[in-house]
Design an enzyme around this catalytic site. Structure first.
Site, short mmCIF file in Angstrom:
data_model
loop_
_atom_site.label_atom_id
_atom_site.label_comp_id
_atom_site.label_asym_id
_atom_site.label_seq_id
_atom_site.Cartn_x
_atom_site.Cartn_y
_atom_site.Cartn_z
N THR A 99 -4.66 -10.68 -52.39
CA THR A 99 -5.42 -9.76 -51.53
C THR A 99 -4.59 -9.18 -50.38
O THR A 99 -3.65 -9.81 -49.89
CB THR A 99 -6.64 -10.51 -50.95
OG1 THR A 99 -7.26 -9.72 -49.94
CG2 THR A 99 -6.25 -11.82 -50.30
N ASP A 100 -5.02 -8.01 -49.93
CA ASP A 100 -4.46 -7.40 -48.72
C ASP A 100 -4.74 -8.26 -47.48
O ASP A 100 -4.07 -8.12 -46.46
CB ASP A 100 -5.04 -5.99 -48.52
CG ASP A 100 -6.57 -5.96 -48.52
OD1 ASP A 100 -7.19 -6.85 -49.16
OD2 ASP A 100 -7.16 -5.06 -47.90
N TYR A 123 -10.25 -17.09 -45.74
CA TYR A 123 -10.08 -16.53 -47.09
C TYR A 123 -8.63 -16.06 -47.29
O TYR A 123 -7.97 -16.45 -48.25
CB TYR A 123 -11.07 -15.38 -47.32
CG TYR A 123 -10.76 -14.52 -48.52
CD1 TYR A 123 -10.96 -15.00 -49.81
CD2 TYR A 123 -10.27 -13.21 -48.37
CE1 TYR A 123 -10.68 -14.21 -50.92
CE2 TYR A 123 -9.99 -12.42 -49.47
CZ TYR A 123 -10.19 -12.92 -50.74
OH TYR A 123 -9.89 -12.12 -51.83
N LYS A 127 -5.74 -17.63 -49.79
CA LYS A 127 -5.10 -16.82 -50.83
C LYS A 127 -3.58 -16.82 -50.62
O LYS A 127 -2.82 -16.86 -51.59
CB LYS A 127 -5.64 -15.39 -50.81
CG LYS A 127 -7.10 -15.24 -51.21
CD LYS A 127 -7.37 -15.55 -52.66
CE LYS A 127 -6.90 -14.46 -53.59
NZ LYS A 127 -7.28 -14.74 -55.02
N1 NAP Z 1 -13.49 -8.16 -54.30
C1 NAP Z 1 -12.57 -7.66 -53.50
O1 NAP Z 1 -12.84 -6.77 -52.69
C2 NAP Z 1 -11.15 -8.16 -53.56
C3 NAP Z 1 -10.21 -7.63 -52.65
C4 NAP Z 1 -8.89 -8.09 -52.71
C5 NAP Z 1 -8.54 -9.04 -53.67
N2 NAP Z 1 -9.47 -9.54 -54.52
C6 NAP Z 1 -9.06 -10.55 -55.49
O2 NAP Z 1 -9.29 -10.04 -56.77
C7 NAP Z 1 -9.61 -11.11 -57.66
C8 NAP Z 1 -10.86 -10.76 -58.44
O3 NAP Z 1 -11.91 -10.57 -57.51
P1 NAP Z 1 -13.38 -10.20 -57.97
O4 NAP Z 1 -13.89 -9.21 -57.00
O5 NAP Z 1 -13.40 -9.90 -59.43
O6 NAP Z 1 -14.10 -11.59 -57.70
P2 NAP Z 1 -15.61 -12.00 -57.95
O7 NAP Z 1 -16.37 -10.88 -58.54
O8 NAP Z 1 -16.09 -12.65 -56.69
O9 NAP Z 1 -15.47 -13.10 -59.08
C9 NAP Z 1 -14.94 -14.36 -58.78
C10 NAP Z 1 -14.70 -15.13 -60.05
O10 NAP Z 1 -14.29 -16.43 -59.62
C11 NAP Z 1 -14.95 -17.40 -60.38
N3 NAP Z 1 -15.29 -18.59 -59.58
C12 NAP Z 1 -15.88 -18.60 -58.38
N4 NAP Z 1 -16.05 -19.89 -57.97
C13 NAP Z 1 -15.55 -20.66 -58.97
C14 NAP Z 1 -15.40 -22.05 -59.16
N5 NAP Z 1 -15.80 -22.92 -58.23
N6 NAP Z 1 -14.83 -22.49 -60.29
C15 NAP Z 1 -14.42 -21.61 -61.23
N7 NAP Z 1 -14.51 -20.29 -61.11
C16 NAP Z 1 -15.07 -19.82 -59.99
C17 NAP Z 1 -16.20 -16.79 -60.91
O11 NAP Z 1 -16.30 -17.44 -62.14
P3 NAP Z 1 -17.59 -17.69 -63.06
O12 NAP Z 1 -17.43 -16.69 -64.14
O13 NAP Z 1 -17.50 -19.06 -63.56
O14 NAP Z 1 -18.79 -17.46 -62.18
C18 NAP Z 1 -15.86 -15.30 -60.98
O15 NAP Z 1 -15.40 -14.98 -62.28
C19 NAP Z 1 -9.70 -12.37 -56.80
O16 NAP Z 1 -8.49 -13.06 -56.88
C20 NAP Z 1 -9.87 -11.82 -55.39
O17 NAP Z 1 -9.37 -12.71 -54.42
C21 NAP Z 1 -10.77 -9.11 -54.50
#
Ligand code: NAP
Length: 291
Positions: A99-100, A123, A127
């Site tokens: 992440t940023d 957070y 990360k």
């Molecule tokens: N969303 C943003 O704005 C953003 C910004 C910057 C970077 N990122 C990064 O991009 C990546 C993808 O983000 P996203 O937005 O797709 O995330 P998301 O929609 O919040 O999904 C999170 C995923 O993590 C899994 N998870 C959560 N708790 C868990 C646990 N205790 N054990 C196993 N799995 C667990 C969930 O799995 P289940 O399928 O089992 O529920 C889900 O598939 C992440 O690395 C995040 O840090 C996101």
């Protein structure tokens, strides 16, 4: 090539599933694999014998992480350690998403891939810790893709929240002094898949191109949604400072990521302009709602 995606219900995992239509990837949710236990995780991965792993899972609740740091570090650092150990032992390529928010936000110019960490909250710190263990354990056979402001037609994100609030509320205030780059989860999924299939090494930044404040982003959502017939009327949207919308976690005020390593490492990959990507995702949301 067999790719295992860790995560199933999240935004990125969902787009990866749509992209591959189940042919080359297996998405494993927390009910199928427990990545916080090394032995449990190994016994499941051993059944799949993947050539590459994409880690689409993370603890992503930025504000809740301030009071749930154990949970945040368990998934964002400890589980990444487990995955990195497995990948190093089996010579499997690992694509990991970060992440940023690992950056401080006070630079005032796009962050390069090798800038120092300076997370403003738990957070971002968790990360950053995950990135460090991955680089220590599996430095040559892994790819860290940092991204920002991810949204899709699925899950919890700014676009879906704004569409709901714009339909419900008479007016909104949206922060205009945090600057970043919105990123469609579909575009991010394509970059992750390329990294896994081509065993791209190193740290890279992938976001949609262009920059915006949350206010700009909200205005574009409203404008495009009205054009497409997804909203019936425009409501007043007021630009507000961060100080007027206190949150548990501090966020970087400027977190634009420099993407200059993409051209070489991702075969000339050019991210689309964020407004065009937003328009395409809104079409998808509208299409799904009309069906
Ligand atoms: N969303 C943003 O704005 C953003 C910004 C910057 C970077 N990122 C990064 O991009 C990546 C993808 O983000 P996203 O937005 O797709 O995330 P998301 O929609 O919040 O999904 C999170 C995923 O993590 C899994 N998870 C959560 N708790 C868990 C646990 N205790 N054990 C196993 N799995 C667990 C969930 O799995 P289940 O399928 O089992 O529920 C889900 O598939 C992440 O690395 C995040 O840090 C996101």
């Amino acid at each position: 090539m067999k790719i295992v995606v860790i995560g199933k219900s999240g935004q990125l995992a969902n787009e990866l599933q749509k992209l591959c239509a189940g042919n080359i990837i297996s998405c494993l949710g927390r009910n199928e694999i427990c990545i916080t236990s090394y032995s449990d995780m190994c016994s499941v991965l051993d059944q799949y014998l993947p050539d590459a792993i994409i880690n689409a899972s993370a603890y992503t609740a930025v504000d809740k992480a301030e009071t749930e740091s154990t949970e945040a570090y368990l998934l964002n650092e400890h589980a990444v350690t487990n995955l990195a150990k497995y990948c190093a032992a089996h010579q499997i390529h690992l694509t990991h998403v970060s992440t940023d928010y690992v950056f401080g936000g006070d630079k005032g110019a796009p962050y390069l891939v090798d800038e120092p960490y300076n997370p403003q909250g738990v957070y971002g710190a968790s990360k950053a810790a995950g990135e460090k263990v991955l680089q220590a354990i599996c430095p040559h056979n892994s790819c860290i893709i940092r991204t920002s402001w991810v949204y899709s037609g699925h899950g919890v994100n700014f676009v879906l929240t704004m569409l709901r609030l714009m339909a419900e509320k008479p007016e909104l205030g949206v922060i205009d002094d945090q600057i970043g780059s919105p990123t469609s989860a579909k575009a991010l999924a394509k970059a992750c898949l390329y990294a896994a299939q081509n065993k791209v090494p190193g740290i890279h930044h992938f976001t949609d191109s262009g920059v915006a404040s949350w206010y700009d982003f909200a205005m574009a959502i409203q404008c495009l949604a009205i054009e497409k017939g997804m909203l019936q009327r425009a409501i007043p949207i007021k630009p507000i400072p961060t100080s007027a919308y206190p949150t548990a976690a501090k966020r970087p005020s400027y977190s634009v990521l420099d993407k200059s390593t993409l051209a070489q490492a991702f075969n000339g990959l050019q991210p689309g302009y964020w407004r065009a990507e937003l328009s395409a995702v809104l079409d998808e949301i509208h299409g799904a709602a009309s069906n």
